[in-house]
Design a protein around this motif. Structure first.
Motif: not given
Length: 232
Positions: A76-81, A183-190, A208-214
């Motif tokens: 797994p890799r963590d990074g910037s979305a 907490d109100g953040a948007l969670l995007i799953k791709s 690829f399965e990608i979880y992003a948080r804004f």
């Protein structure tokens, strides 16, 4: 699909994944997904199955990527979305560009932010400031097939794209969904699948399965939103 997305899908994406390839929605383990993916807001818009999404968000976020290349799981890799990964309306006339001073643009919106205005249980607008004092506006309408809501999750249509260059054929398929954390953040799953093949050199595929948080920067008036759009 917009021209920029075509470039990404056909050209850049295969390079990023080492000429990886799209498959038929191969499931990946999700036990290492961000914890808040299942810790979601239970409030719904005006008696619908859609989450409350109105608010101002940071246009860049964080993400965790799970991948499988040619059947081999990768670390797994963590990074910037970013930039904003919620996608675009695909319908003709669903996008427009306004001046920042236009009366239709929400006040106080700054570069680096995105605002979602939830107009009804079937329709919302996304405002994205651009350089040179412009704002891109996208309209999403479930009646027109832009999304549907199931159990507090917004699901977007599957995107498919194919093309060829330098003797190599590429195919990309992606699905995307959106939730709201407590907490109100948007969670995007791709979920992305890519396939590249060449009659001479190789055949390769990846999933690829990608979880992003804004992060939500400013909250809407929940009392108004829960009652639906205001009437004139």
């Amino acid at each position: 699909m917009r021209a920029a997305e075509k470039v990404f899908a056909i050209g850049i994406f295969p390079l990023l994944i080492g000429c990886a390839n799209a498959t038929d929605q191969v499931a990946l383990p999700t036990h290492e997904a961000p914890l808040d993916w299942n810790d979601i807001l239970q409030a719904r818009y005006a008696g619908t199955d859609c989450p409350l999404i109105s608010g101002v968000y940071r246009s860049s976020g964080t993400e965790r990527i799970f991948s499988q290349i040619d059947g081999k799981p990768q670390a797994p890799r963590d990074g910037s979305a970013g930039p904003w990964k919620i996608g675009y309306s695909k319908r003709s006339g669903a996008q427009q560009v306004l001046d920042m001073t236009d009366h239709r643009v929400p006040k106080g919106l700054e570069l680096g932010e995105v605002q979602i205005v939830q107009l009804s249980g079937t329709r919302y607008e996304v405002y994205r400031p651009q350089k040179a004092g412009k704002v891109e506006v996208d309209v999403f309408d479930s009646i027109m097939g832009d999304f549907n809501c199931i159990g507090g999750t917004i699901h977007f249509p599957t995107n498919r794209n194919s093309g060829s260059s330098d003797g190599t054929t590429h195919y990309i398929e992606s699905t995307r969904s959106m939730r709201v954390s407590k907490d109100g953040a948007l969670l995007i799953k791709s979920n992305l699948g890519s396939k590249s093949s060449s009659l001479i050199f190789f055949r390769s595929e990846g999933v690829f399965e990608i979880y992003a948080r804004f992060v939500r920067l400013r909250h809407p008036d929940q009392s108004k939103e829960s009652k639906g759009p205001p009437t004139n």
